[in-house]
Design a protein around this motif. Structure first.
Motif, mmCIF file in Angstrom:
data_model
loop_
_atom_site.group_PDB
_atom_site.id
_atom_site.type_symbol
_atom_site.label_atom_id
_atom_site.label_comp_id
_atom_site.label_asym_id
_atom_site.label_seq_id
_atom_site.Cartn_x
_atom_site.Cartn_y
_atom_site.Cartn_z
ATOM 1 N N LYS A 163 0.832 -1.199 0.000
ATOM 2 C CA LYS A 163 0.000 0.000 0.000
ATOM 3 C C LYS A 163 0.867 1.249 0.000
ATOM 4 O O LYS A 163 1.847 1.341 0.754
ATOM 5 C CB LYS A 163 -0.920 0.001 1.223
ATOM 6 N N ILE A 164 0.492 2.213 -0.839
ATOM 7 C CA ILE A 164 1.153 3.505 -0.934
ATOM 8 C C ILE A 164 0.118 4.580 -0.635
ATOM 9 O O ILE A 164 -1.009 4.525 -1.145
ATOM 10 C CB ILE A 164 1.731 3.740 -2.348
ATOM 11 N N ALA A 165 0.479 5.560 0.185
ATOM 12 C CA ALA A 165 -0.433 6.652 0.511
ATOM 13 C C ALA A 165 0.063 7.957 -0.099
ATOM 14 O O ALA A 165 1.264 8.249 -0.071
ATOM 15 C CB ALA A 165 -0.562 6.807 2.022
ATOM 16 N N LEU A 166 -0.884 8.721 -0.652
ATOM 17 C CA LEU A 166 -0.618 10.057 -1.170
ATOM 18 C C LEU A 166 -1.319 11.058 -0.263
ATOM 19 O O LEU A 166 -2.511 10.929 0.011
ATOM 20 C CB LEU A 166 -1.176 10.255 -2.576
ATOM 21 N N LEU A 167 -0.592 12.072 0.174
ATOM 22 C CA LEU A 167 -1.143 13.168 0.961
ATOM 23 C C LEU A 167 -0.599 14.473 0.389
ATOM 24 O O LEU A 167 0.350 14.468 -0.399
ATOM 25 C CB LEU A 167 -0.715 13.060 2.432
ATOM 26 N N HIS A 168 -1.187 15.572 0.801
ATOM 27 C CA HIS A 168 -0.536 16.863 0.545
ATOM 28 C C HIS A 168 0.161 17.332 1.812
ATOM 29 O O HIS A 168 1.310 17.747 1.777
ATOM 30 C CB HIS A 168 -1.551 17.901 0.063
ATOM 31 N N TYR A 169 -0.527 17.232 2.932
ATOM 32 C CA TYR A 169 0.043 17.613 4.221
ATOM 33 C C TYR A 169 0.852 16.454 4.805
ATOM 34 O O TYR A 169 0.565 15.292 4.546
ATOM 35 C CB TYR A 169 -1.079 17.987 5.196
ATOM 36 N N SER A 170 1.840 16.790 5.612
ATOM 37 C CA SER A 170 2.733 15.773 6.175
ATOM 38 C C SER A 170 2.110 15.054 7.366
ATOM 39 O O SER A 170 1.413 15.660 8.171
ATOM 40 C CB SER A 170 4.035 16.429 6.635
ATOM 41 N N PRO A 171 2.425 13.758 7.543
ATOM 42 C CA PRO A 171 1.981 13.031 8.727
ATOM 43 C C PRO A 171 3.012 13.023 9.861
ATOM 44 O O PRO A 171 2.773 12.426 10.900
ATOM 45 C CB PRO A 171 1.782 11.613 8.195
ATOM 46 N N LEU A 172 4.168 13.655 9.643
ATOM 47 C CA LEU A 172 5.177 13.673 10.714
ATOM 48 C C LEU A 172 6.028 14.923 10.628
ATOM 49 O O LEU A 172 6.167 15.543 9.573
ATOM 50 C CB LEU A 172 6.062 12.418 10.700
ATOM 51 N N ARG A 173 6.611 15.281 11.748
ATOM 52 C CA ARG A 173 7.402 16.502 11.865
ATOM 53 C C ARG A 173 8.675 16.449 11.028
ATOM 54 O O ARG A 173 9.128 17.465 10.489
ATOM 55 C CB ARG A 173 7.755 16.714 13.350
ATOM 56 N N GLU A 174 9.261 15.273 10.928
ATOM 57 C CA GLU A 174 10.596 15.113 10.363
ATOM 58 C C GLU A 174 10.734 15.694 8.958
ATOM 59 O O GLU A 174 11.770 16.271 8.610
ATOM 60 C CB GLU A 174 10.946 13.617 10.351
ATOM 61 N N THR A 175 9.694 15.558 8.134
ATOM 62 C CA THR A 175 9.807 16.003 6.741
ATOM 63 C C THR A 175 9.404 17.460 6.522
ATOM 64 O O THR A 175 9.451 17.942 5.385
ATOM 65 C CB THR A 175 8.977 15.097 5.812
ATOM 66 N N VAL A 176 9.020 18.164 7.593
ATOM 67 C CA VAL A 176 8.776 19.607 7.459
ATOM 68 C C VAL A 176 9.917 20.421 8.070
ATOM 69 O O VAL A 176 9.920 21.655 7.988
ATOM 70 C CB VAL A 176 7.423 20.038 8.064
ATOM 71 N N VAL A 177 10.880 19.740 8.677
ATOM 72 C CA VAL A 177 12.034 20.440 9.249
ATOM 73 C C VAL A 177 12.767 21.192 8.141
ATOM 74 O O VAL A 177 13.064 20.641 7.080
ATOM 75 C CB VAL A 177 12.973 19.448 9.962
ATOM 76 N N GLY A 178 13.054 22.450 8.403
ATOM 77 C CA GLY A 178 13.602 23.355 7.400
ATOM 78 C C GLY A 178 12.680 24.539 7.194
ATOM 79 O O GLY A 178 13.118 25.638 6.831
ATOM 80 N N GLU A 179 11.404 24.309 7.459
ATOM 81 C CA GLU A 179 10.427 25.393 7.478
ATOM 82 C C GLU A 179 10.507 26.111 8.829
ATOM 83 O O GLU A 179 10.979 25.535 9.814
ATOM 84 C CB GLU A 179 9.009 24.839 7.290
ATOM 85 N N PRO A 180 10.021 27.354 8.916
ATOM 86 C CA PRO A 180 9.972 28.014 10.224
ATOM 87 C C PRO A 180 9.115 27.203 11.196
ATOM 88 O O PRO A 180 7.998 26.808 10.870
ATOM 89 C CB PRO A 180 9.308 29.368 9.908
ATOM 90 N N GLU A 181 9.635 26.951 12.369
ATOM 91 C CA GLU A 181 8.940 26.078 13.317
ATOM 92 C C GLU A 181 7.574 26.617 13.717
ATOM 93 O O GLU A 181 6.658 25.849 14.028
ATOM 94 C CB GLU A 181 9.806 25.859 14.562
ATOM 95 N N VAL A 182 7.413 27.942 13.653
ATOM 96 C CA VAL A 182 6.127 28.529 14.066
ATOM 97 C C VAL A 182 4.986 28.142 13.128
ATOM 98 O O VAL A 182 3.809 28.227 13.508
ATOM 99 C CB VAL A 182 6.219 30.074 14.149
#
Length: 246
Positions: A163-182
């Motif tokens: 099974k493969i899932a497609l999302l637009h928003y992330s399900p975990l913090r790890e892959t948004v690191v690099g964006e402003p934390e706020v």
């Protein structure tokens, strides 16, 4: 090689933000992807301003793609309230826009939702306080439920498929690191992670966090890829798409 053991090459990208001036811009891109993959995933923000005219240009460009395309919509596609028109414009026998549905292609099950924000882990927003706050949290809860049902349909109808899932928003913090934390609460939600882990998804693809991180891992070893076009470019992909063999 036996057909049942043959690897399926999945190409994935997100945040392509097609505009009204993009005519003929994407033809070579889709031809290139078609030569190197069996399926193409586009994980949201298909259009730039949520206009059906942009979706029509993408529809025309996708005629150059000779492999099946599976996509979900993103927040930009909702901007003008024309998301249903965008989906209708793009959907055809080769392009599948998922919104809580699942589809099986080449013996791999794909489930897709947009997802929503709300924050991660101990910093998730709770359903408390004003009605507006409760509605915000409820949107993420509903998206997680839609995702779970889509994954359940794959399990019920096609036992033991990957099974493969497609999302637009992330399900975990790890892959948004690099964006402003706020702004992390607006980039995804850990509520999306629970069905992915419980249903033992092989991999998850998302976008939205343009300055995020390419890869992370959920509990249980579920691999998560942020395939936003700017993330792939930053990671050195000259032609921005990620290939995963399953």
């Amino acid at each position: 090689m036996d057909a049942e053991n043959k690897k399926v090459r999945i190409a994935a990208v997100a945040d392509i933000h097609v505009t009204d001036t993009d005519k003929n811009k994407w033809v070579d891109y889709f031809k290139e992807v078609s030569k190197n993959a069996d399926v193409l995933l586009i994980c949201g923000d298909l259009t730039n301003t949520g206009d059906e005219s942009e979706a029509q240009i993408l529809c025309d460009e996708l005629k150059a793609c000779t492999i099946p395309v599976i996509a979900v919509l993103g927040n930009h596609d909702y901007e003008k309230g024309r998301q249903k028109l965008i989906r209708q414009t793009l959907q055809n026998e080769n392009v599948h826009i998922l919104d809580g549905e699942a589809i099986v292609i080449k013996d791999v099950g794909f489930a897709g939702v947009k997802g929503f924000g709300g924050g991660f882990d101990n910093y998730m927003l709770s359903m408390f306080g004003e009605d507006a706050m409760k509605a915000f949290v409820q949107e993420a809860v509903d998206e997680a439920l839609h995702l779970d049902r889509a994954l359940a349909r794959i399990d019920q109808q096609h036992d033991k498929l990957k099974k493969i899932a497609l999302l637009h928003y992330s399900p975990l913090r790890e892959t948004v690191v690099g964006e402003p934390e706020v702004i992390f609460p607006f980039l995804g939600s850990s509520r999306l992670a629970e069905p992915l882990i419980r249903r033992e998804v092989t991999a998850v693809f998302h976008g939205h966090a343009h300055m995020g991180t390419l890869e992370g891992t959920l509990t249980g070893g579920v691999r998560v890829f942020n395939v936003a076009k700017p993330v792939l470019s930053k990671a050195g992909y000259e032609i921005p798409y990620y290939i995963l063999e399953v």
